[in-house]
Design a protein around this motif. Structure first.
Motif, PDB file in Angstrom:
ATOM      1  N   ILE A  63     -53.368 -31.152  51.925  1.00 28.96           N
ATOM      2  CA  ILE A  63     -52.493 -30.699  50.839  1.00 28.96           C
ATOM      3  C   ILE A  63     -51.820 -29.380  51.204  1.00 28.96           C
ATOM      4  CG2 ILE A  63     -52.458 -29.842  48.452  1.00 28.96           C
ATOM      5  CD1 ILE A  63     -54.564 -31.933  47.792  1.00 28.96           C
ATOM      6  N   GLN A  64     -52.561 -28.499  51.854  1.00 28.65           N
ATOM      7  CA  GLN A  64     -51.991 -27.237  52.327  1.00 28.65           C
ATOM      8  C   GLN A  64     -51.658 -27.308  53.817  1.00 28.65           C
ATOM      9  OE1 GLN A  64     -51.203 -24.861  50.211  1.00 28.65           O
ATOM     10  NE2 GLN A  64     -52.122 -25.988  48.512  1.00 28.65           N
ATOM     11  N   GLY A  65     -51.853 -28.489  54.407  1.00 27.83           N
ATOM     12  CA  GLY A  65     -51.605 -28.654  55.831  1.00 27.83           C
ATOM     13  C   GLY A  65     -50.380 -29.500  56.098  1.00 27.83           C
ATOM     14  N   GLN A  66     -50.578 -30.621  56.838  1.00 31.97           N
ATOM     15  CA  GLN A  66     -49.426 -31.379  57.305  1.00 31.97           C
ATOM     16  C   GLN A  66     -48.722 -32.180  56.211  1.00 31.97           C
ATOM     17  OE1 GLN A  66     -50.509 -34.179  60.344  1.00 31.97           O
ATOM     18  NE2 GLN A  66     -52.491 -34.622  59.430  1.00 31.97           N
ATOM     19  N   ALA A  67     -49.296 -32.249  55.014  1.00 34.48           N
ATOM     20  CA  ALA A  67     -48.606 -32.907  53.903  1.00 34.48           C
ATOM     21  C   ALA A  67     -47.874 -31.920  53.001  1.00 34.48           C
ATOM     22  CB  ALA A  67     -49.604 -33.721  53.071  1.00 34.48           C
ATOM     23  N   ALA A  68     -48.007 -30.636  53.262  1.00 35.17           N
ATOM     24  CA  ALA A  68     -47.464 -29.624  52.351  1.00 35.17           C
ATOM     25  C   ALA A  68     -45.953 -29.734  52.196  1.00 35.17           C
ATOM     26  CB  ALA A  68     -47.847 -28.226  52.834  1.00 35.17           C
ATOM     27  N   ASP A  69     -45.235 -29.890  53.306  1.00 34.40           N
ATOM     28  CA  ASP A  69     -43.775 -29.970  53.221  1.00 34.40           C
ATOM     29  C   ASP A  69     -43.325 -31.257  52.544  1.00 34.40           C
ATOM     30  OD1 ASP A  69     -44.706 -31.264  55.733  1.00 34.40           O
ATOM     31  OD2 ASP A  69     -42.566 -31.715  55.967  1.00 34.40           O
ATOM     32  N   ILE A  70     -44.115 -32.332  52.708  1.00 34.10           N
ATOM     33  CA  ILE A  70     -43.788 -33.602  52.054  1.00 34.10           C
ATOM     34  C   ILE A  70     -43.951 -33.463  50.543  1.00 34.10           C
ATOM     35  CG2 ILE A  70     -44.464 -36.030  51.832  1.00 34.10           C
ATOM     36  CD1 ILE A  70     -45.395 -35.880  54.766  1.00 34.10           C
ATOM     37  N   ILE A  71     -45.056 -32.868  50.120  1.00 31.72           N
ATOM     38  CA  ILE A  71     -45.294 -32.657  48.687  1.00 31.72           C
ATOM     39  C   ILE A  71     -44.180 -31.808  48.088  1.00 31.72           C
ATOM     40  CG2 ILE A  71     -46.856 -31.587  47.006  1.00 31.72           C
ATOM     41  CD1 ILE A  71     -49.174 -32.346  48.929  1.00 31.72           C
ATOM     42  N   ALA A  72     -43.718 -30.807  48.844  1.00 32.24           N
ATOM     43  CA  ALA A  72     -42.655 -29.921  48.349  1.00 32.24           C
ATOM     44  C   ALA A  72     -41.343 -30.666  48.139  1.00 32.24           C
ATOM     45  CB  ALA A  72     -42.450 -28.765  49.328  1.00 32.24           C
ATOM     46  N   ARG A  73     -41.139 -31.769  48.876  1.00 31.88           N
ATOM     47  CA  ARG A  73     -39.901 -32.537  48.752  1.00 31.88           C
ATOM     48  C   ARG A  73     -39.954 -33.575  47.638  1.00 31.88           C
ATOM     49  NH1 ARG A  73     -38.152 -34.672  54.622  1.00 31.88           N
ATOM     50  NH2 ARG A  73     -36.463 -35.506  53.325  1.00 31.88           N
ATOM     51  N   CYS A  74     -41.133 -33.784  47.075  1.00 31.64           N
ATOM     52  CA  CYS A  74     -41.311 -34.814  46.054  1.00 31.64           C
ATOM     53  C   CYS A  74     -41.255 -34.191  44.655  1.00 31.64           C
ATOM     54  CB  CYS A  74     -42.653 -35.520  46.260  1.00 31.64           C
ATOM     55  SG  CYS A  74     -42.745 -36.444  47.828  1.00 31.64           S
ATOM     56  N   PRO A  75     -40.993 -35.009  43.625  1.00 36.90           N
ATOM     57  CA  PRO A  75     -40.970 -34.469  42.258  1.00 36.90           C
ATOM     58  C   PRO A  75     -42.311 -33.841  41.888  1.00 36.90           C
ATOM     59  CG  PRO A  75     -40.030 -36.680  42.337  1.00 36.90           C
ATOM     60  CD  PRO A  75     -40.640 -36.446  43.675  1.00 36.90           C
ATOM     61  N   ASP A  76     -42.270 -32.764  41.098  1.00 39.75           N
ATOM     62  CA  ASP A  76     -43.496 -32.082  40.676  1.00 39.75           C
ATOM     63  C   ASP A  76     -44.414 -33.008  39.883  1.00 39.75           C
ATOM     64  OD1 ASP A  76     -42.572 -29.781  41.859  1.00 39.75           O
ATOM     65  OD2 ASP A  76     -41.760 -28.944  39.997  1.00 39.75           O
ATOM     66  N   THR A  77     -43.820 -33.998  39.217  1.00 35.82           N
ATOM     67  CA  THR A  77     -44.608 -34.911  38.384  1.00 35.82           C
ATOM     68  C   THR A  77     -45.242 -36.050  39.182  1.00 35.82           C
ATOM     69  OG1 THR A  77     -42.569 -36.132  37.908  1.00 35.82           O
ATOM     70  CG2 THR A  77     -43.247 -34.437  36.316  1.00 35.82           C
ATOM     71  N   MET A  78     -44.914 -36.166  40.463  1.00 35.53           N
ATOM     72  CA  MET A  78     -45.478 -37.253  41.259  1.00 35.53           C
ATOM     73  C   MET A  78     -46.959 -37.019  41.499  1.00 35.53           C
ATOM     74  SD  MET A  78     -44.610 -38.555  45.130  1.00 35.53           S
ATOM     75  CE  MET A  78     -45.814 -37.445  45.883  1.00 35.53           C
ATOM     76  N   PRO A  79     -47.823 -38.012  41.192  1.00 37.15           N
ATOM     77  CA  PRO A  79     -49.259 -37.827  41.419  1.00 37.15           C
ATOM     78  C   PRO A  79     -49.612 -37.789  42.901  1.00 37.15           C
ATOM     79  CG  PRO A  79     -48.810 -40.033  40.578  1.00 37.15           C
ATOM     80  CD  PRO A  79     -47.520 -39.290  40.527  1.00 37.15           C
ATOM     81  N   VAL A  80     -50.436 -36.816  43.252  1.00 34.40           N
ATOM     82  CA  VAL A  80     -50.975 -36.708  44.606  1.00 34.40           C
ATOM     83  C   VAL A  80     -52.481 -36.875  44.487  1.00 34.40           C
ATOM     84  CG1 VAL A  80     -51.270 -35.235  46.635  1.00 34.40           C
ATOM     85  CG2 VAL A  80     -49.118 -35.166  45.332  1.00 34.40           C
ATOM     86  N   TYR A  81     -52.966 -38.069  44.840  1.00 33.78           N
ATOM     87  CA  TYR A  81     -54.394 -38.366  44.740  1.00 33.78           C
ATOM     88  C   TYR A  81     -55.088 -37.870  45.999  1.00 33.78           C
ATOM     89  CZ  TYR A  81     -52.645 -41.476  41.113  1.00 33.78           C
ATOM     90  OH  TYR A  81     -52.017 -41.978  40.007  1.00 33.78           O
ATOM     91  N   THR A  82     -56.191 -37.179  45.814  1.00 42.62           N
ATOM     92  CA  THR A  82     -56.853 -36.597  46.968  1.00 42.62           C
ATOM     93  C   THR A  82     -58.365 -36.682  46.851  1.00 42.62           C
ATOM     94  OG1 THR A  82     -56.945 -34.631  48.382  1.00 42.62           O
ATOM     95  CG2 THR A  82     -56.904 -34.245  46.005  1.00 42.62           C
ATOM     96  N   GLY A  83     -59.005 -36.523  47.981  1.00 48.30           N
ATOM     97  CA  GLY A  83     -60.463 -36.570  48.043  1.00 48.30           C
ATOM     98  C   GLY A  83     -60.891 -36.352  49.481  1.00 48.30           C
ATOM     99  N   SER A  84     -62.173 -36.457  49.741  1.00 44.90           N
ATOM    100  CA  SER A  84     -62.677 -36.259  51.098  1.00 44.90           C
ATOM    101  C   SER A  84     -62.307 -37.454  51.972  1.00 44.90           C
ATOM    102  CB  SER A  84     -64.197 -36.112  51.080  1.00 44.90           C
ATOM    103  OG  SER A  84     -64.795 -37.338  50.673  1.00 44.90           O
ATOM    104  N   ARG A  85     -62.366 -37.246  53.287  1.00 46.65           N
ATOM    105  CA  ARG A  85     -62.088 -38.333  54.237  1.00 46.65           C
ATOM    106  C   ARG A  85     -63.014 -39.518  53.978  1.00 46.65           C
ATOM    107  NH1 ARG A  85     -60.430 -39.033  59.958  1.00 46.65           N
ATOM    108  NH2 ARG A  85     -59.421 -37.010  59.760  1.00 46.65           N
ATOM    109  N   GLU A  86     -64.296 -39.243  53.706  1.00 45.28           N
ATOM    110  CA  GLU A  86     -65.258 -40.318  53.493  1.00 45.28           C
ATOM    111  C   GLU A  86     -64.948 -41.095  52.206  1.00 45.28           C
ATOM    112  OE1 GLU A  86     -66.500 -37.388  56.197  1.00 45.28           O
ATOM    113  OE2 GLU A  86     -66.057 -37.098  54.056  1.00 45.28           O
ATOM    114  N   LEU A  87     -64.581 -40.372  51.154  1.00 48.66           N
ATOM    115  CA  LEU A  87     -64.254 -41.021  49.894  1.00 48.66           C
ATOM    116  C   LEU A  87     -63.038 -41.916  50.034  1.00 48.66           C
ATOM    117  CD1 LEU A  87     -64.852 -41.189  46.782  1.00 48.66           C
ATOM    118  CD2 LEU A  87     -63.105 -39.411  46.522  1.00 48.66           C
ATOM    119  N   LEU A  88     -62.001 -41.404  50.658  1.00 44.60           N
ATOM    120  CA  LEU A  88     -60.768 -42.183  50.791  1.00 44.60           C
ATOM    121  C   LEU A  88     -60.966 -43.373  51.726  1.00 44.60           C
ATOM    122  CD1 LEU A  88     -57.991 -39.454  50.841  1.00 44.60           C
ATOM    123  CD2 LEU A  88     -59.103 -40.578  48.916  1.00 44.60           C
ATOM    124  N   ALA A  89     -61.803 -43.210  52.735  1.00 45.03           N
ATOM    125  CA  ALA A  89     -62.089 -44.330  53.627  1.00 45.03           C
ATOM    126  C   ALA A  89     -62.801 -45.448  52.881  1.00 45.03           C
ATOM    127  CB  ALA A  89     -62.921 -43.862  54.821  1.00 45.03           C
TER     128      ALA A  89
END
Length: 271
Positions: A63-89
């Motif tokens: 979120i603060q790394g390689q996806a940061a610029d992508i998130i900045a280009r998307c609408p503020d209302t767009m959901p960004v679902y996140t979790g640990s690597r193990e959880l998402l796997a």
């Protein structure tokens, strides 16, 4: 809008795990179709092409790394679902490619006239069902000067998740659309636009791919067939040329993606 996942049964994240490619595509309601784009580099290319992001799934560290610029280009209302690597796997069934997935709205289909009218070299892909081959054909098309890609309805969807990844995002850079009826009346439609057609086929009367007449054509459609059976006799007989790549050591043909790259390079428009 950052949403930390604790419950993987949320309906909103099922598009990343439980929906098939066919369900995402939504043939019954094409305007509601979705595709999944993965890896930051490919996602950036999709955004550059104007694709509409709907949601993101990424590891917390990105979120603060390689996806940061992508998130900045998307609408503020767009959901960004996140979790640990193990959880998402455990949600997706595999570790995310570079930790980032974005669900995007499918672009509206374009007409054959729209994408082909100003072009000189077009490829028509007939019945290629392998997503890796489809992605590789698009990457070669982008790199080697193909102006547009046409696909018959039985082809693999270029916005299939693996196809998009293998193409390195070039499916968003090269104009493409489906040709509903092939070879007729689709062939006549291309001829009306001024194109000659060249079937890549192992036929006795085929000319070599470096034949001067073939290379001199101002507007040419290169027709590639399926991985196994190649082009139908009807398609071959309907094309203006039958073309072969000369082989050595008793090899009769190349993989369709490799053959496409050779054809694109040899038949490119010299400037």
């Amino acid at each position: 809008m950052i949403i930390h996942l604790t419950d993987l049964s949320l309906p909103e994240v099922q598009i990343y795990s439980h929906l098939t490619e066919a369900q995402l595509r939504n043939r019954l309601e094409p305007d509601m179709g979705i595709f999944i784009c993965e890896s930051p580099k490919v996602i950036r290319v999709a955004l550059d092409a104007g694709c509409q992001p709907l949601s993101m799934l990424c590891e917390e560290k990105h979120i603060q790394g390689q996806a940061a610029d992508i998130i900045a280009r998307c609408p503020d209302t767009m959901p960004v679902y996140t979790g640990s690597r193990e959880l998402l796997a455990s949600l997706t069934g595999y570790e995310l490619t570079r930790g980032v997935l974005v669900a995007m709205r499918r672009p509206k289909p374009r007409s054959i006239e729209e994408i082909c009218s100003g072009g000189q070299r077009v490829v028509l892909v007939d019945g290629v069902v392998n997503s890796t081959n489809t992605g590789a054909i698009f990457r070669a098309a982008a790199a080697l000067g193909i102006d547009a890609v046409l696909l018959t309805p039985t082809c693999c969807d270029p916005l299939n998740r693996r196809s998009v990844r293998v193409s390195m995002g070039t499916v968003f850079q090269v104009p493409w659309t489906y040709i509903p009826s092939w070879p007729h009346p689709g062939m006549a439609q291309l001829q009306a636009l001024g194109f000659k057609t060249a079937a890549m086929a192992l036929t006795p009367g085929a000319v070599p791919i470096d034949h001067p007449a073939l290379m001199a054509e101002p507007k040419l459609v290169i027709v590639m067939g399926t991985e196994g059976d190649g082009l139908s006799h009807q398609t071959i007989n309907s094309c203006d040329y039958q073309v072969v790549i000369p082989m050595t050591h008793g090899v009769d043909s190349l993989n369709v993606a490799a053959a496409a790259a050779v054809a694109f390079w040899q038949l490119r428009v010299r400037k």
